[in-house]
Design an enzyme around this catalytic site. Structure first.
Site, mmCIF file in Angstrom:
data_model
loop_
_atom_site.group_PDB
_atom_site.id
_atom_site.type_symbol
_atom_site.label_atom_id
_atom_site.label_comp_id
_atom_site.label_asym_id
_atom_site.label_seq_id
_atom_site.Cartn_x
_atom_site.Cartn_y
_atom_site.Cartn_z
ATOM 1 N N ASN B 320 0.684 -0.665 -0.300
ATOM 2 C CA ASN B 320 -0.034 0.199 -0.296
ATOM 3 C C ASN B 320 0.975 1.422 -0.146
ATOM 4 O OD1 ASN B 320 -2.483 -1.246 0.490
ATOM 5 N ND2 ASN B 320 -2.074 -1.877 2.484
ATOM 6 N N HIS B 322 2.618 2.287 2.758
ATOM 7 C CA HIS B 322 2.798 2.700 3.992
ATOM 8 C C HIS B 322 4.106 2.021 3.885
ATOM 9 C CE1 HIS B 322 -1.814 3.448 3.345
ATOM 10 N NE2 HIS B 322 -1.376 4.920 3.353
ATOM 11 N N CYS B 357 3.018 6.979 8.187
ATOM 12 C CA CYS B 357 3.289 7.449 7.053
ATOM 13 C C CYS B 357 4.074 6.628 5.721
ATOM 14 C CB CYS B 357 4.872 7.861 8.067
ATOM 15 S SG CYS B 357 6.376 7.413 8.088
#
Lengths: 357, 419
Positions: B320, B322, B357
């Site tokens: 994803n 991330h 993040c």
């Protein structure tokens, strides 16, 4: 494979060479196979050679060890091992990252060294080399991946090493998908011998040659046998301006080996940092070639520069295993250099093929 | 040789066309997972070929004449040297599984001669990285060999390596139980509703660190956490000695992918997961003293360190895009002074995850070190507080760690035998 059966000793053993198994423990279980040899893989530059040797174990190895996924092939000239791709080794494309592949190549090289009785301090040096203060240093690394494995896939890697000129040795790998025996990648690396104190390159003397190459194929066996293959192409000196860059990269603790030098695989990640996002989103890395020039430490700051490589041989380089001609390819040249002095750390080339999305 | 045929056959081979095993794995006790059921999940559990228990289910009749000679025990089944590899000969998977079962039966007696725990005939399959459901369907067990690139500067597996294995085992558990939806964080019912699990807290106590080449056995299970959360626990042991390496527990909340807001667990998802809830905890009461505490005295002996400009690399990102949770630990430790890392080892860690993040984040890592001389043996333990935040301000992770001097004998946990 040396095993650590008494974990409480782990903390007390003195810090020495990189990735040194706990040979300080009495419970050594691996038997060596004759003269120590050099895989040429484990030693990154600048390590102080430790002196532990593989001990001949009087104890029978456990079943787990004997069933280690890797073993020497029947003729003893190469080594094969299989690895499962783990979930955290998989990247944004749901397939193993090239760093994972590089780590596995390093792992199997290490294990080959262990299995033929190389020094187990992680530097794969022979007795003579240690006497003379010589270590192996990576010169070039070339990896081609035709099909990236996914989570749960099992990759079988075969590796062997042999002489390469007067001062060098090479290690080659072939990667296969175990499920269907398909070759999914190939790699080769060049190593030279260096005096760790003078930092000068050294010829492989006959003495060392005899120790080193006993367990290597006598007739040349190349992962890249075809002429004019990518592993032989020179990487030119690059001059500014670069089309793409990523500046201010810093090593992390996990990037460092025992002697606080950045390990070889980290450089691959840094090279990729300056590839533009739209290439990352639409293409997949097919080939990476890195020439290692200088070493890098924890407090260094690194700039990663990428240059588009035009013209020559945008198509496949004649390799029988390469991607079909019809796929689009992008090709780049790379430079990793110190941010301050601009001295080159690495030079590289990458070739990318379009993802079939 | 017999055993190595068995060994090589545990590779998934080509995905077996056998029917998928029923989803309700609660009823799937280890001894009822038959050979074909296992074959339906290529790449995952090698199944539960406990010698003896699968006797009734082994597809022995499927074996051709050639294979049945193995069952007669004519083949030597004890590996007496480095096993040959038969990687180039990959016969039909289910046939091989049957062959393996019979080999196990024939070899079981001989295993007692080897340096081998007779209670664990399945370790063969586990060496190859597949795990299996154990303990009446509630737990999942998998073995890992520590690879050379997973060890840190002091030649032991890093805490990141151990955490990576926790992640891998968790996913394999979910996959083996048939509960893997789209992506790595959702069950099928969750995927349908755009929901996914987000970790909110992780606690881990490390008793000893494994070395290169060690084999680690990981047990994992899930349970409830409050009314609307899930807990996942792990217990890592050295496969050979049974000594505890690590105990960990994690708390998970459900989030909506689109709104990024916390969500209640829908009934359909409860139906999927509650059968697996097991109320044992890895970290029991007497372990709590090993967890890092909030320092009471903020003043005197606190030293602060910082490292800025930390950025994710491509390899840090999951599918994803991330940053993978485990990477935060590395960043947190970036700002710990090298003197701590050289002379101490991480004994326990508590992480509170606040925010995720991605690729373009720039982070800074802060560490505050409190020296604490209060341990019973008089050795200096260190407590640290950590903060990982975006340079723009928001907190990503808060953590507390406790460190003991290297070479300290950790409190031994009585090794529990296989369940």
């Amino acid at each position: 494979m040396l095993r650590c059966h008494t974990p409480p000793q782990c903390g007390r053993a003195p810090l020495r060479g990189r990735r040194e198994p706990r040979a300080a423990s009495a419970t050594v279980v691996r038997c060596s196979r004759g003269a120590p040899q050099v895989s040429g893989l484990e030693a990154a530059s600048g390590h102080a050679a430790a002196s532990l040797e593989a001990e001949v174990g009087g104890q029978r190895p456990s079943l787990a060890e004997r069933l280690r996924l890797g073993s020497l092939l029947e003729d003893g000239l190469s080594y094969k091992e299989s690895f499962i791709v783990r979930c955290y080794e998989v990247g944004i494309n749901k397939t193993a990252t090239v760093e994972t592949i590089a780590n596995l190549l390093q792992e199997v090289g290490c294990n080959h060294a262990q299995s033929v009785g190389f020094s187990t301090d992680g530097f794969a040096t022979t007795t003579t080399m240690r006497k003379l203060g010589l270590i192996w240093v990576t010169n070039r690394m070339h990896i081609e991946i035709y099909k990236y494995p996914a989570w749960g896939d099992v990759v079988e890697i075969e590796t062997w090493c042999q002489e390469d000129g007067r001062i060098g040795t090479r290690r080659d790998w072939i990667l296969k998908d175990l499920a269907n025996d398909e070759v999914i990648g190939r790699a080769t690396s060049k190593w030279v011998m260096m005096n760790q104190n003078t930092r000068r390159l050294q010829r492989v003397s006959d003495e060392v040659r005899d120790e080193v190459f006993v367990h290597c194929p006598k007739t040349p066996r190349l992962a890249f046998p075809e002429e004019n293959n990518g592993s032989l192409k020179k990487i030119p000196i690059l001059s500014d301006p670069a089309q793409y860059s990523r500046l201010g990269l810093v090593p992390r603790r996990a990037d460092l080996d025992m002697n606080q030098h950045v390990n070889n695989v980290t450089y691959i990640g840094w090279v990729l940092e300056s590839i533009p996002q739209d290439i990352i989103d639409t293409h997949e890395l097919q080939t990476i070639t890195l020439d290692y020039r200088r070493e890098c430490q924890h407090d260094d700051i690194v700039d990663s520069l990428t240059y588009i490589e035009e013209g020559e041989e945008k198509s496949t380089n004649g390799s029988a295993f390469a991607a079909p001609h019809k796929e689009e390819q992008q090709q780049f040249l790379h430079c990793l250099r110190f941010a301050g002095t601009r001295d080159e750390i690495n030079r590289g080339r990458t070739v990318w093929r379009k993802l079939a999305r | 040789m017999g055993v190595s045929i068995a060994a090589s056959a545990f590779f998934p081979g080509s995905p077996a066309p056998a029917p998928v095993a029923p989803k309700n794995a609660l009823g799937e006790r280890p001894d009822s997972l038959d050979v074909r059921g296992v074959a339906a999940k290529p790449g995952s559990s090698s199944g539960t070929l406990r010698a003896g228990k699968t006797r009734a289910h082994a597809a022995v009749p499927k074996m051709n004449g050639g294979k049945s000679t193995v069952a007669d025990g004519e083949h030597e089944t004890v590996p007496s040297s480095v096993p040959r590899t038969f990687y180039n000969q990959l016969p039909d998977w289910s046939m091989l599984l049957a062959a393996i079962t019979t080999i196990f039966l024939a070899a079981e007696k001989q295993w007692t001669l080897l340096d081998w725990k007779p209670k664990r005939p399945d370790m063969l399959s586990e060496t190859f990285g597949f795990g299996r459901i154990i303990h009446d369907g509630f737990m999942f067990r998998q073995n890992f060999s520590i690879r050379s690139y997973e060890i840190g500067a002091d030649r032991t597996a890093s805490i990141e390596t151990l955490m990576n294995h926790l992640q891998e085992t968790a996913l394999n558990h979910v996959k083996t139980a048939g509960l893997l939806g789209d992506g790595f964080g959702s069950t099928p019912e969750m995927s349908k509703r755009d929901l996914f699990w987000v970790v909110s807290q992780m606690q881990a106590i490390v008793e000893r660190y494994p070395c290169w080449g060690d084999t680690v056995e990981v047990d994992t299970w899930v349970g409830a956490h409050g009314k609307n959360g899930m807990r996942r626990d792990w217990h890592l042991r050295d496969s050979m000695t049974g000594h505890t390496i690590l105990k960990a527990t994690s708390k998970w909340v459900m989030m909506n992918k689109l709104t990024r807001k916390l969500a209640r667990i829908p009934d359909e998802v409860r139906t999927e997961i509650e059968p697996y809830f097991f109320e044992r905890t890895a970290i029991v009461d007497e372990d709590n003293r090993k967890l890092p505490k909030f320092p009471e005295d903020q003043s005197a002996t606190a030293a602060k360190y910082m490292r800025t400009g930390l950025t994710p690399r491509w390899a840090d990102l999951d599918i994803n895009q991330h940053v993978n949770n485990v990477k935060y630990i590395g960043w947190i430790l970036e700002s710990a002074p090298i003197s701590i890392l050289e002379n101490h080892e991480l004994a326990s860690i508590v992480l509170d995850y606040k925010r995720e993040c991605g690729r373009d984040s720039v982070l800074q890592s802060h560490t505050t070190v409190h020296t604490d001389c209060s341990s019973e043996s008089g050795e200096t333990t260190l407590h640290c507080e950590h903060l990982l935040s975006l340079e723009s301000g928001p907190t990503i992770v808060k953590a507390r760690t406790m460190w003991r001097p290297k070479g300290t004998k950790a409190q031994e946990t009585v090794a529990s035998s296989s369940l």
